[in-house]
Design an enzyme around this catalytic site. Structure first.
Site, mmCIF file in Angstrom:
data_model
loop_
_atom_site.group_PDB
_atom_site.id
_atom_site.type_symbol
_atom_site.label_atom_id
_atom_site.label_comp_id
_atom_site.label_asym_id
_atom_site.label_seq_id
_atom_site.Cartn_x
_atom_site.Cartn_y
_atom_site.Cartn_z
ATOM 1 N N ARG A 255 -22.480 -5.867 -30.830
ATOM 2 C CA ARG A 255 -23.530 -4.846 -30.349
ATOM 3 C C ARG A 255 -22.701 -3.485 -30.301
ATOM 4 O O ARG A 255 -21.459 -3.326 -30.545
ATOM 5 C CB ARG A 255 -24.217 -5.258 -29.151
ATOM 6 C CG ARG A 255 -23.264 -5.891 -28.145
ATOM 7 C CD ARG A 255 -22.237 -5.100 -27.341
ATOM 8 N NE ARG A 255 -22.707 -3.787 -26.751
ATOM 9 C CZ ARG A 255 -22.032 -3.106 -26.743
ATOM 10 N NH1 ARG A 255 -20.712 -3.224 -26.927
ATOM 11 N NH2 ARG A 255 -22.546 -1.881 -26.213
ATOM 12 N N GLY A 256 -23.393 -2.466 -30.050
ATOM 13 C CA GLY A 256 -23.086 -1.112 -30.165
ATOM 14 C C GLY A 256 -23.201 -0.644 -31.750
ATOM 15 O O GLY A 256 -22.682 -1.520 -32.698
ATOM 16 N N ALA A 257 -23.517 0.613 -31.769
ATOM 17 C CA ALA A 257 -24.082 0.950 -33.021
ATOM 18 C C ALA A 257 -23.033 1.014 -34.215
ATOM 19 O O ALA A 257 -23.245 0.211 -35.123
ATOM 20 C CB ALA A 257 -24.706 2.573 -33.076
ATOM 21 N N ARG B 164 -31.984 -5.213 -35.627
ATOM 22 C CA ARG B 164 -32.351 -4.418 -34.500
ATOM 23 C C ARG B 164 -32.688 -3.030 -34.915
ATOM 24 O O ARG B 164 -32.064 -2.483 -36.132
ATOM 25 C CB ARG B 164 -30.840 -4.311 -33.638
ATOM 26 C CG ARG B 164 -30.637 -5.354 -33.152
ATOM 27 C CD ARG B 164 -29.472 -5.228 -32.056
ATOM 28 N NE ARG B 164 -29.967 -4.569 -30.977
ATOM 29 C CZ ARG B 164 -28.991 -4.167 -30.017
ATOM 30 N NH1 ARG B 164 -27.749 -4.288 -29.918
ATOM 31 N NH2 ARG B 164 -29.437 -3.536 -28.706
ATOM 32 N N GLN C 88 -24.150 -3.859 -19.956
ATOM 33 C CA GLN C 88 -22.973 -3.653 -20.677
ATOM 34 C C GLN C 88 -21.825 -3.027 -19.961
ATOM 35 O O GLN C 88 -20.411 -2.753 -20.108
ATOM 36 C CB GLN C 88 -23.195 -2.817 -21.990
ATOM 37 C CG GLN C 88 -24.264 -3.675 -22.884
ATOM 38 C CD GLN C 88 -25.746 -3.717 -22.812
ATOM 39 O OE1 GLN C 88 -26.240 -3.170 -21.539
ATOM 40 N NE2 GLN C 88 -26.413 -3.562 -23.747
ATOM 41 N N ASP D 173 -26.841 5.820 -30.382
ATOM 42 C CA ASP D 173 -27.067 4.803 -31.359
ATOM 43 C C ASP D 173 -27.908 5.558 -32.557
ATOM 44 O O ASP D 173 -27.806 4.906 -33.847
ATOM 45 C CB ASP D 173 -28.233 3.527 -30.788
ATOM 46 C CG ASP D 173 -27.518 2.851 -30.010
ATOM 47 O OD1 ASP D 173 -27.112 3.217 -28.561
ATOM 48 O OD2 ASP D 173 -26.941 1.749 -30.385
ATOM 49 N N ASN E 197 -29.766 6.533 -26.889
ATOM 50 C CA ASN E 197 -28.669 5.891 -26.280
ATOM 51 C C ASN E 197 -29.370 4.802 -25.386
ATOM 52 O O ASN E 197 -30.440 4.933 -25.247
ATOM 53 C CB ASN E 197 -27.733 6.669 -25.694
ATOM 54 C CG ASN E 197 -26.436 5.957 -25.570
ATOM 55 O OD1 ASN E 197 -25.707 5.188 -26.168
ATOM 56 N ND2 ASN E 197 -25.906 6.082 -24.345
ATOM 57 N N LYS E 198 -28.576 4.003 -24.892
ATOM 58 C CA LYS E 198 -28.972 2.790 -23.824
ATOM 59 C C LYS E 198 -29.952 3.387 -23.043
ATOM 60 O O LYS E 198 -29.724 4.422 -22.640
ATOM 61 C CB LYS E 198 -27.732 2.379 -23.350
ATOM 62 C CG LYS E 198 -28.039 1.169 -22.383
ATOM 63 C CD LYS E 198 -28.864 0.080 -22.992
ATOM 64 C CE LYS E 198 -28.351 -0.512 -24.230
ATOM 65 N NZ LYS E 198 -29.239 -1.397 -25.055
HETATM 66 O O1 MRU Z 1 -27.944 -2.619 -26.823
HETATM 67 P P1 MRU Z 1 -26.349 -2.006 -26.984
HETATM 68 O O2 MRU Z 1 -25.155 -2.792 -26.576
HETATM 69 O O3 MRU Z 1 -26.120 -2.270 -28.705
HETATM 70 O O4 MRU Z 1 -26.363 -0.606 -26.893
HETATM 71 C C1 MRU Z 1 -24.959 -0.077 -27.039
HETATM 72 C C2 MRU Z 1 -25.335 1.535 -26.799
HETATM 73 O O5 MRU Z 1 -26.447 2.125 -26.392
HETATM 74 C C3 MRU Z 1 -24.100 2.462 -27.018
HETATM 75 O O6 MRU Z 1 -24.002 3.241 -25.971
HETATM 76 C C4 MRU Z 1 -24.261 2.898 -28.342
HETATM 77 O O7 MRU Z 1 -24.558 1.952 -29.297
HETATM 78 C C5 MRU Z 1 -22.925 3.858 -28.698
HETATM 79 S S1 MRU Z 1 -21.747 2.566 -28.952
HETATM 80 C C6 MRU Z 1 -20.097 3.495 -29.549
#
Ligand code: MRU
Length: 378
Positions: A53-55, A90, A203, A244, A254-255
């Site tokens: 996970r994470g963009a 996603r 997370q 993201d 973002n999250k």
């Molecule tokens: O749902 P996730 O865990 O994939 O969400 C991740 C985030 O929101 C991060 O802050 C974002 O992807 C930046 S990662 C460098």
């Protein structure tokens, strides 16, 4: 970054075969488990189930997913089907679309026989580029931390608040929001990080806390709602988060919960920085609140919580009364006006169309309604 003192990336190509290795992030922080992706279905599953996970890491995994698909079926149909499967995993992180488009544009003109080798090579390049981008974000972003350090008269640690995991685990290496933190640590600037737990999937509590512990960065996990209180009492020098998807006008997805932190930061004059690698910029849209698709996930992530039980096993506990309705919005959008600066691999800029185009002039936009011209990298 280091795991148990050993240099490790979050994704890799196995030396003795076509499989792609990943760290299963659904097992952290309690177990360090690696897995092999052997086909595109496994890559799609890894993204959808958030093993990765994470963009930026979602983008890198999708690139390897296309390479795995080419092993199975290198025809145009194989390519199109793989792209469609991966794209549906996603919706919010634009790196997914970016990486898939990059791979498809590259492979489509090639004869089928050349596609596998070229796909693996390009996926590896995307991973290497991610590491380079994050290093550059670290070099530029450390200026914001150093400024906060000077403003404190170089007394006490710089207090940084972060949300979710925009760290090493969310990228191939270094992280985006954590890159300036790791750079500051290397330069000897004393730091302390407030880590939002980041409900519902935690997370922050699970991944950022684990990662910062492995890198020996002092940190404290806080309940998501504690940030405003800490800012009000002068306990946060700057906020530093990832993204993201950031629009051409500087709105930041973002999250979930990031927007509330930005509002609290604005109200308390706390600088709010976003680390933005260029593959996370969506040049095709301006208004993030209206145009960025927000993922809605399984309500059980809200009604239940996963953790280690007292007997050492990993378990899921129910928090809410039986049958309670829950909604699980996974991301929110912070309007550009609340963002102090975007930290990109090319420097720090204002969160605005003018700011971004000063750093990325090759992305030409004559007007909001016109299709942008984006020069391919690499
Ligand atoms: O749902 P996730 O865990 O994939 O969400 C991740 C985030 O929101 C991060 O802050 C974002 O992807 C930046 S990662 C460098």
């Amino acid at each position: 970054m280091k795991v148990g003192g050993r240099d490790t990336t979050t994704i890799w190509c196995e030396a003795d075969g076509p499989a792609v290795g990943i760290i299963d992030q659904t097992r952290l922080p309690h177990e360090f488990v690696t897995r092999h992706l052997r086909d595109v279905a496994a890559a799609a599953h890894a993204i959808r189930s958030m093993q990765v996970r994470g963009a930026p890491l979602i983008g890198a995994t999708a690139a390897y997913g296309i390479a795995l698909a080419m092993l199975e079926d290198p025809t145009d149909k194989g390519l199109t089907d793989a792209a469609r499967l991966l794209l549906a995993t996603r919706p919010t992180a634009v790196n997914l679309r970016w990486a898939i488009a990059d791979m498809v544009d590259l492979l489509k003109p090639l004869p089928a026989a050349e596609r596998v080798a070229r796909a693996y090579r390009r996926a590896a390049e995307i991973c290497a580029e991610d590491i380079g981008i994050n290093r550059a974000i670290g070099e530029h972003g450390v200026a914001a931390i150093a400024a906060a350090w000077r403003q404190k008269g170089e007394r006490g640690p710089v207090e940084i608040l972060t949300h979710c995991n925009a760290g090493w685990l969310a990228t191939v290496d270094r992280g985006t929001a954590t890159a300036p933190i790791y750079r500051a640590q290397e330069l000897g600037i004393p730091l302390h990080v407030w880590v939002d737990e980041t409900r519902p999937r935690n997370q922050g509590a699970a991944l950022t806390a684990w990662e910062l512990r492995e890198q020996h960065v002092p940190h404290t996990v806080i309940a998501d709602n504690a940030g405003g209180h800490l800012m009000q009492h002068g306990r946060v020098d700057l906020c530093l988060v990832g993204t993201d998807r950031t629009t051409a006008a500087g709105d930041v997805a973002n999250k979930i919960g990031t927007y509330l932190k930005a509002l609290a930061a604005h109200a308390n004059d706390v600088p709010f920085y976003v680390a933005v690698p260029s593959p996370s910029i969506d040049w095709t849209i301006g208004d993030g609140v209206r145009e960025i698709p927000i993922e809605e996930r399984d309500p059980r992530e809200v009604t239940h919580i996963v953790g280690r039980l007292s007997d050492g096993t990993i378990g899921r506990l129910q928090l809410t009364p039986d049958g309670t309705e829950a909604a699980n919005y996974a991301f929110d959008v912070t309007p550009a006006r609340l963002v102090t600066g975007l930290i990109t691999e090319r420097g720090i800029c204002a969160a605005s169309r003018a700011g971004l185009s000063s750093l990325f002039p090759e992305v030409c936009r004559a007007s909001v309604h016109e299709e942008p011209v984006v020069r391919r990298r690499g």
